[in-house]
Write a protein that holds these residues in place. Structure first.
Motif, mmCIF file in Angstrom:
data_model
loop_
_atom_site.group_PDB
_atom_site.id
_atom_site.type_symbol
_atom_site.label_atom_id
_atom_site.label_comp_id
_atom_site.label_asym_id
_atom_site.label_seq_id
_atom_site.Cartn_x
_atom_site.Cartn_y
_atom_site.Cartn_z
ATOM 1 N N PRO A 5 1.363 -2.800 -6.289
ATOM 2 C CA PRO A 5 1.028 -1.604 -5.496
ATOM 3 C C PRO A 5 -0.477 -1.419 -5.383
ATOM 4 O O PRO A 5 -1.219 -1.573 -6.355
ATOM 5 N N ARG A 6 -0.924 -1.100 -4.195
ATOM 6 C CA ARG A 6 -2.307 -0.678 -3.970
ATOM 7 C C ARG A 6 -2.240 0.798 -3.627
ATOM 8 O O ARG A 6 -1.740 1.171 -2.563
ATOM 9 N N VAL A 7 -2.729 1.630 -4.524
ATOM 10 C CA VAL A 7 -2.495 3.061 -4.439
ATOM 11 C C VAL A 7 -3.683 3.770 -3.804
ATOM 12 O O VAL A 7 -4.821 3.635 -4.261
ATOM 13 N N LEU A 8 -3.413 4.535 -2.756
ATOM 14 C CA LEU A 8 -4.415 5.387 -2.110
ATOM 15 C C LEU A 8 -4.169 6.818 -2.576
ATOM 16 O O LEU A 8 -3.096 7.377 -2.341
ATOM 17 N N ARG A 9 -5.163 7.404 -3.255
ATOM 18 C CA ARG A 9 -4.962 8.701 -3.897
ATOM 19 C C ARG A 9 -5.632 9.834 -3.120
ATOM 20 O O ARG A 9 -6.731 9.670 -2.585
ATOM 21 N N PHE A 10 -4.969 10.973 -3.102
ATOM 22 C CA PHE A 10 -5.541 12.173 -2.516
ATOM 23 C C PHE A 10 -6.675 12.672 -3.402
ATOM 24 O O PHE A 10 -6.610 12.583 -4.632
ATOM 25 N N PHE A 24 -7.990 9.324 6.929
ATOM 26 C CA PHE A 24 -7.281 8.242 7.616
ATOM 27 C C PHE A 24 -8.042 6.923 7.510
ATOM 28 O O PHE A 24 -7.425 5.856 7.464
ATOM 29 N N GLU A 25 -9.362 6.986 7.457
ATOM 30 C CA GLU A 25 -10.160 5.761 7.365
ATOM 31 C C GLU A 25 -9.781 4.940 6.144
ATOM 32 O O GLU A 25 -9.807 3.699 6.183
ATOM 33 N N GLN A 26 -9.415 5.606 5.047
ATOM 34 C CA GLN A 26 -9.005 4.872 3.848
ATOM 35 C C GLN A 26 -7.694 4.124 4.075
ATOM 36 O O GLN A 26 -7.513 3.004 3.599
ATOM 37 N N VAL A 27 -6.786 4.750 4.786
ATOM 38 C CA VAL A 27 -5.514 4.088 5.100
ATOM 39 C C VAL A 27 -5.764 2.909 6.025
ATOM 40 O O VAL A 27 -5.216 1.818 5.841
ATOM 41 N N LEU A 28 -6.612 3.116 7.025
ATOM 42 C CA LEU A 28 -6.903 2.053 7.988
ATOM 43 C C LEU A 28 -7.558 0.860 7.289
ATOM 44 O O LEU A 28 -7.196 -0.298 7.542
ATOM 45 N N GLU A 29 -8.498 1.129 6.399
ATOM 46 C CA GLU A 29 -9.179 0.047 5.690
ATOM 47 C C GLU A 29 -8.239 -0.718 4.763
ATOM 48 O O GLU A 29 -8.466 -1.898 4.473
ATOM 49 N N ALA A 30 -7.185 -0.052 4.308
ATOM 50 C CA ALA A 30 -6.235 -0.721 3.413
ATOM 51 C C ALA A 30 -5.418 -1.781 4.139
ATOM 52 O O ALA A 30 -4.817 -2.658 3.494
ATOM 53 N N ALA A 31 -5.349 -1.705 5.460
ATOM 54 C CA ALA A 31 -4.651 -2.729 6.251
ATOM 55 C C ALA A 31 -5.563 -3.943 6.357
ATOM 56 O O ALA A 31 -6.263 -4.139 7.342
ATOM 57 N N SER A 32 -5.532 -4.756 5.330
ATOM 58 C CA SER A 32 -6.461 -5.877 5.218
ATOM 59 C C SER A 32 -5.704 -7.164 4.938
ATOM 60 O O SER A 32 -4.522 -7.127 4.551
ATOM 61 N N PRO A 33 -6.335 -8.309 5.136
ATOM 62 C CA PRO A 33 -5.657 -9.584 4.896
ATOM 63 C C PRO A 33 -5.078 -9.650 3.479
ATOM 64 O O PRO A 33 -5.715 -9.236 2.516
ATOM 65 N N GLY A 34 -3.869 -10.160 3.387
ATOM 66 C CA GLY A 34 -3.209 -10.277 2.093
ATOM 67 C C GLY A 34 -2.223 -9.171 1.807
ATOM 68 O O GLY A 34 -1.386 -9.298 0.913
ATOM 69 N N VAL A 59 0.848 -1.185 0.000
ATOM 70 C CA VAL A 59 0.000 0.000 0.000
ATOM 71 C C VAL A 59 0.885 1.237 0.000
ATOM 72 O O VAL A 59 1.767 1.387 0.856
ATOM 73 N N ILE A 60 0.650 2.128 -0.973
ATOM 74 C CA ILE A 60 1.399 3.377 -1.067
ATOM 75 C C ILE A 60 0.428 4.523 -1.314
ATOM 76 O O ILE A 60 -0.711 4.319 -1.735
ATOM 77 N N LEU A 61 0.869 5.749 -1.038
ATOM 78 C CA LEU A 61 0.062 6.939 -1.272
ATOM 79 C C LEU A 61 0.427 7.562 -2.616
ATOM 80 O O LEU A 61 1.535 7.357 -3.120
ATOM 81 N N SER A 62 -0.491 8.339 -3.178
ATOM 82 C CA SER A 62 -0.214 9.055 -4.420
ATOM 83 C C SER A 62 -0.984 10.372 -4.446
ATOM 84 O O SER A 62 -2.194 10.382 -4.216
ATOM 85 N N SER A 91 3.166 10.862 -3.673
ATOM 86 C CA SER A 91 4.031 10.744 -2.508
ATOM 87 C C SER A 91 5.455 10.601 -3.020
ATOM 88 O O SER A 91 5.742 10.955 -4.171
ATOM 89 N N TYR A 92 6.340 10.078 -2.194
ATOM 90 C CA TYR A 92 7.730 9.932 -2.595
ATOM 91 C C TYR A 92 7.818 9.018 -3.817
ATOM 92 O O TYR A 92 7.271 7.907 -3.825
ATOM 93 N N ALA A 93 8.508 9.489 -4.847
ATOM 94 C CA ALA A 93 8.492 8.822 -6.149
ATOM 95 C C ALA A 93 9.147 7.445 -6.143
ATOM 96 O O ALA A 93 8.895 6.642 -7.056
ATOM 97 N N MET A 94 9.963 7.133 -5.136
ATOM 98 C CA MET A 94 10.663 5.856 -5.140
ATOM 99 C C MET A 94 9.765 4.689 -4.745
ATOM 100 O O MET A 94 10.076 3.536 -5.060
ATOM 101 N N TYR A 95 8.658 4.941 -4.076
ATOM 102 C CA TYR A 95 7.826 3.812 -3.631
ATOM 103 C C TYR A 95 7.279 2.987 -4.790
ATOM 104 O O TYR A 95 7.398 1.756 -4.781
ATOM 105 N N PRO A 96 6.671 3.579 -5.825
ATOM 106 C CA PRO A 96 6.241 2.739 -6.946
ATOM 107 C C PRO A 96 7.407 2.067 -7.663
ATOM 108 O O PRO A 96 7.262 0.941 -8.169
ATOM 109 N N LEU A 97 8.573 2.721 -7.676
ATOM 110 C CA LEU A 97 9.740 2.092 -8.295
ATOM 111 C C LEU A 97 10.197 0.869 -7.510
ATOM 112 O O LEU A 97 10.552 -0.162 -8.094
#
Length: 368
Positions: free
Chosen positions: A122-127, A135-145, A102-105, A107-113
């Protein structure tokens, strides 16, 4: 030709688009914006001894100073070649092909690289258009798998800054699903919100920090990781024989023993932010961000970010135009001391209320 690993074949790294920056006012890369005082430079020159140049690094002094300054034991710390080197080591240690990260977008350009390098998904959470990532979107992304959540806090170029209570809630959820939580605190010193207490509560939390931002040592590429001893031991397996150079360790130790140098600069940046936000209010521009050393300036229709950056470039001032996604017409400006920000505001004044330019008109600017 022998082909590289499949995950690396489509990666092409490019150089920074401005090759010669010395002598310009560099407000586009989130670095320290002014030189160090002459007395500090004299002290640093004295560190370049024959022994430091000819002998392999001695890291004990650096680790002792870092432990004393940070309040964490040496077994909870690992020096790296910039925060970037620490992030790379986390991916190399823990991420395998097809793992979900899970990464933000944006954000720091090296994460997708890094995801691409290691074959991760990558599972991208976008602004959103309001420059928010609840924050709820980030929390929900912490899921099995999910294998890893990489959270920059505060984030850049769009700033969000989650509280310690929120980070603790996320860490607990990650523990429930056996997810590694990487908190990138490159800008921590400007906001004082840190996940550091969590590394003594959870062994799956890793914090990455750098000497590039508040300490002002971007040219030396010095960073460090903080984590539980068992996690640091796992990460240490991939370290080079010496983490950083002898000279870099000596310079970092010098600054750790004189924290006022960093603290004074942070105070100056905060005062510089006040100058910029006041100017943006007068100009009719929005100003986003309170927790790092940058400010994201939203321009109204009819005022073109790319034109402003081009005009400032001719005057020797470098700022960045953010023109995609949720920031279609913004300036990202690295903050410096008040006097420097006042000089920048004088250059930006013609573009404010009553002085806007569009894509077809000539910009008006002042020389330095």
């Amino acid at each position: 030709m022998i082909a590289p690993k499949p995950t690396l074949r489509q990666i092409e790294r490019i150089a920074h688009p401005i090759p010669a920056r010395e002598g310009k006012v560099t407000l586009e890369r989130n670095e320290r914006t002014v030189d160090f005082p002459p007395a500090v430079m004299e002290d640093l020159r004295a560190l370049v001894t024959g022994f430091v140049l000819r002998a392999y690094p001695e890291m004990d002094g650096f680790y002792e100073a870092l432990a004393q300054w940070s309040g964490f034991s040496i077994s909870e710390l690992l020096a790296t070649d910039g925060a970037d080197g620490g992030l790379h080591r986390v991916f190399a240690t823990y991420v395998s092909p097809s793992d979900e990260v899970v990464i933000l977008s944006p954000s720091y350009a090296m994460y997708p690289l890094y995801c691409q390098m290691y074959g991760a998904t990558p599972r991208v959470l976008r602004f959103n258009e309001q420059l928010q990532l609840p924050f709820e979107q980030v929390l929900e992304a912490a899921s099995p798998g999910t294998r890893l959540i990489a959270l920059v806090n505060p984030n850049q170029p769009i700033e969000c800054c989650y509280s310690v209570a929120q980070l603790r809630q996320l860490a607990k959820r990650c523990a429930d699903h056996e997810i590694l939580l990487l908190v990138d605190e490159a800008y921590y010193h400007f906001c004082d919100i840190t996940a550091a207490p969590l590394i003594r509560e959870y062994d799956h939390v890793i914090i990455a920090r750098t000497f590039s931002k508040a300490f002002g040592l971007a040219g030396l590429r010095i960073g460090y990781l903080m984590a539980a001893p068992s996690t640091i031991k796992a990460l240490r397996a991939l370290k080079p024989i010496y983490e950083i150079s002898h000279l870099n360790a000596a310079i970092a130790t010098y600054f750790l023993k004189r924290p006022h140098l960093m603290e004074d600069y942070v105070s100056a940046v905060r005062a510089g932010r006040d100058v910029m936000t006041a100017f943006c209010a007068r100009a009719g521009w929005s100003a986003h961000g309170r927790h790092s050393n940058t400010i994201l300036v939203g321009l109204p229709s009819g005022t073109v970010a790319a034109r402003i950056t081009a005009e400032l470039f001719t005057m020797g001032w470098l700022v960045r135009a953010e023109t995609q996604g949720a920031t279609p017409n913004h300036l990202r400006i690295t903050l410096g001391p008040p006097e420097q920000m006042r000089q920048l505001c004088s250059l930006l004044e013609p573009y404010g209320r009553g002085g806007r330019i569009d894509a077809g008109s000539a910009a008006v600017g002042r020389s330095r």
